[in-house]
Design a protein around this motif. Sequence first.
Motif, PDB file in Angstrom:
ATOM      1  N   PRO A  29       0.829  -1.210   0.000  1.00  0.00           N
ATOM      2  CA  PRO A  29       0.000   0.000   0.000  1.00  0.00           C
ATOM      3  C   PRO A  29       0.863   1.258   0.000  1.00  0.00           C
ATOM      4  O   PRO A  29       1.876   1.333   0.688  1.00  0.00           O
ATOM      5  CB  PRO A  29      -0.796  -0.105   1.305  1.00  0.00           C
ATOM      6  CG  PRO A  29      -0.722  -1.538   1.705  1.00  0.00           C
ATOM      7  CD  PRO A  29       0.581  -2.050   1.154  1.00  0.00           C
ATOM      8  N   GLY A  30       0.475   2.221  -0.822  1.00  0.00           N
ATOM      9  CA  GLY A  30       1.187   3.493  -0.866  1.00  0.00           C
ATOM     10  C   GLY A  30       2.321   3.540  -1.857  1.00  0.00           C
ATOM     11  O   GLY A  30       2.924   4.592  -2.059  1.00  0.00           O
ATOM     12  N   ARG A  57      -4.935  14.964  -2.815  1.00  0.00           N
ATOM     13  CA  ARG A  57      -5.332  13.966  -1.826  1.00  0.00           C
ATOM     14  C   ARG A  57      -4.352  12.798  -1.846  1.00  0.00           C
ATOM     15  O   ARG A  57      -4.031  12.266  -2.908  1.00  0.00           O
ATOM     16  CB  ARG A  57      -6.738  13.467  -2.121  1.00  0.00           C
ATOM     17  CG  ARG A  57      -7.773  14.542  -1.917  1.00  0.00           C
ATOM     18  CD  ARG A  57      -9.173  13.963  -1.903  1.00  0.00           C
ATOM     19  NE  ARG A  57     -10.110  15.004  -1.534  1.00  0.00           N
ATOM     20  CZ  ARG A  57     -10.937  15.593  -2.374  1.00  0.00           C
ATOM     21  NH1 ARG A  57     -10.952  15.234  -3.638  1.00  0.00           N
ATOM     22  NH2 ARG A  57     -11.753  16.540  -1.958  1.00  0.00           N
ATOM     23  N   SER A  59      -3.390   9.079   0.360  1.00  0.00           N
ATOM     24  CA  SER A  59      -3.793   8.117   1.380  1.00  0.00           C
ATOM     25  C   SER A  59      -2.741   8.134   2.489  1.00  0.00           C
ATOM     26  O   SER A  59      -1.589   8.540   2.257  1.00  0.00           O
ATOM     27  CB  SER A  59      -3.897   6.712   0.779  1.00  0.00           C
ATOM     28  OG  SER A  59      -2.598   6.190   0.539  1.00  0.00           O
ATOM     29  N   HIS A  61      -1.176   5.680   3.519  1.00  0.00           N
ATOM     30  CA  HIS A  61      -0.093   4.795   3.049  1.00  0.00           C
ATOM     31  C   HIS A  61       0.849   5.532   2.104  1.00  0.00           C
ATOM     32  O   HIS A  61       2.064   5.308   2.139  1.00  0.00           O
ATOM     33  CB  HIS A  61      -0.664   3.561   2.358  1.00  0.00           C
ATOM     34  CG  HIS A  61      -1.432   2.657   3.266  1.00  0.00           C
ATOM     35  ND1 HIS A  61      -0.848   1.958   4.295  1.00  0.00           N
ATOM     36  CD2 HIS A  61      -2.749   2.356   3.307  1.00  0.00           C
ATOM     37  CE1 HIS A  61      -1.765   1.252   4.925  1.00  0.00           C
ATOM     38  NE2 HIS A  61      -2.925   1.474   4.348  1.00  0.00           N
ATOM     39  N   GLN A  62       0.310   6.385   1.250  1.00  0.00           N
ATOM     40  CA  GLN A  62       1.165   7.160   0.347  1.00  0.00           C
ATOM     41  C   GLN A  62       2.049   8.122   1.130  1.00  0.00           C
ATOM     42  O   GLN A  62       3.235   8.257   0.847  1.00  0.00           O
ATOM     43  CB  GLN A  62       0.313   7.935  -0.668  1.00  0.00           C
ATOM     44  CG  GLN A  62      -0.333   7.044  -1.702  1.00  0.00           C
ATOM     45  CD  GLN A  62      -1.324   7.790  -2.567  1.00  0.00           C
ATOM     46  OE1 GLN A  62      -2.065   8.653  -2.098  1.00  0.00           O
ATOM     47  NE2 GLN A  62      -1.340   7.445  -3.854  1.00  0.00           N
TER      48      GLN A  62
END
Length: 125
Positions: A29-30, A57, A59, A61-62
């Motif tokens: 993730p990310g 925007r 997340s 995780h990003q």
Amino acid sequence: MGDEQKLYKKLKKATPKIIWNRVENLSIPGMPDLLGYNTSGVFFTVELKVTKGKKLRFSPHQIAFHVTHPNNTFIIAESLGPRALNRFQMFRGSCISDLAGRGLELDACCLGLPSIRDFLYQLGA
């Protein structure tokens, strides 16, 4: 075709000396959208973002990815708004927390595809 895929095609066309690999990875993730490799033998990642306003925007995780991998990570944003002064902007991944809060009001390290291209070509040179 989605907006980020269109941005990828524009970036790929503008940077013929970079080998790009799109990362379609659900197990990490990310993970950024692109893995790039320039003629100096430098690997780097790029997160693509497209917006109609000034807000971007991300997340959690990003954000976590870029915080834990601050070197040779970048975020390229394309602004589609009718009043967009700088349509293409690139930011260092280490700035992601500020970018998430301030959006495109944050000063970019590169403005425009030619500037982004030259910067990525020069990594490691």
